[in-house]
Motif scaffolding. Sequence first.
Motif, PDB file in Angstrom:
ATOM      1  N   GLU A   1       5.684  -4.165   8.934  1.00 14.75           N
ATOM      2  CA  GLU A   1       5.560  -3.417   7.691  1.00 14.75           C
ATOM      3  C   GLU A   1       4.319  -2.534   7.792  1.00 14.75           C
ATOM      4  O   GLU A   1       3.241  -2.992   8.173  1.00 14.75           O
ATOM      5  N   VAL A   2       4.472  -1.284   7.455  1.00 14.68           N
ATOM      6  CA  VAL A   2       3.377  -0.339   7.513  1.00 14.68           C
ATOM      7  C   VAL A   2       2.434  -0.610   6.346  1.00 14.68           C
ATOM      8  O   VAL A   2       2.882  -0.696   5.201  1.00 14.68           O
ATOM      9  N   PRO A   3       1.130  -0.783   6.603  1.00 20.97           N
ATOM     10  CA  PRO A   3       0.208  -1.077   5.494  1.00 20.97           C
ATOM     11  C   PRO A   3       0.028   0.143   4.583  1.00 20.97           C
ATOM     12  O   PRO A   3       0.119   1.284   5.005  1.00 20.97           O
ATOM     13  N   ASN A   4      -0.228  -0.136   3.330  1.00 21.09           N
ATOM     14  CA  ASN A   4      -0.432   0.912   2.340  1.00 21.09           C
ATOM     15  C   ASN A   4      -1.933   1.184   2.255  1.00 21.09           C
ATOM     16  O   ASN A   4      -2.646   0.566   1.479  1.00 21.09           O
ATOM     17  N   LEU A   5      -2.408   2.101   3.093  1.00 21.24           N
ATOM     18  CA  LEU A   5      -3.824   2.420   3.133  1.00 21.24           C
ATOM     19  C   LEU A   5      -4.125   3.588   2.223  1.00 21.24           C
ATOM     20  O   LEU A   5      -3.383   4.566   2.177  1.00 21.24           O
ATOM     21  N   LYS A   6      -5.235   3.480   1.507  1.00 24.08           N
ATOM     22  CA  LYS A   6      -5.675   4.589   0.665  1.00 24.08           C
ATOM     23  C   LYS A   6      -6.996   5.086   1.237  1.00 24.08           C
ATOM     24  O   LYS A   6      -8.068   4.631   0.844  1.00 24.08           O
TER      25      LYS A   6
END
Length: 148
Positions: free
Chosen positions: A13-18
């Motif tokens: 799963e691709v991490p949700n980076l901000k």
Amino acid sequence: MESLCGIPFALLEVPNLKLKKPSFVRAPSAMFIFACILMSYFLVTGGIIYDVIVEPPSVGTTTDDQGHQKPVAFMQYRVNGQYIMEGLASSFLFTLGGFSFIILERSNAQGTTKLNRILLMSFGFAGVLIAYFTCRVFMTMKLPGYLR
């Protein structure tokens, strides 16, 4: 092929980076981009890639009738060869011609006074003519009898 590329994304799963851009990073100005492009144009038209690969001398020499060595700036009868100074001189003229066209274009800007318009057009036209005729002289020095 697409199914093979999709296997890692089905398992992970691709991490949700901000991520935020640092505050000191700004877009470069238009004049900086222009200067970089003009410098790369000068170097490429001067044959910097040829100079790095072949490593020619800066100027050549020729022997006169008395046996004395004289420096020459143009490698005669070789269209595909050049000395470093020859490339830089012709590159300066190409850049002068291009810059003169930019000056001619700037003379047509709105709000330019009549005196400034005449001066810009004069300098731009003179720069184009100088670049053109000097390049012709360089070509006749490189290949005698070519443009006659």
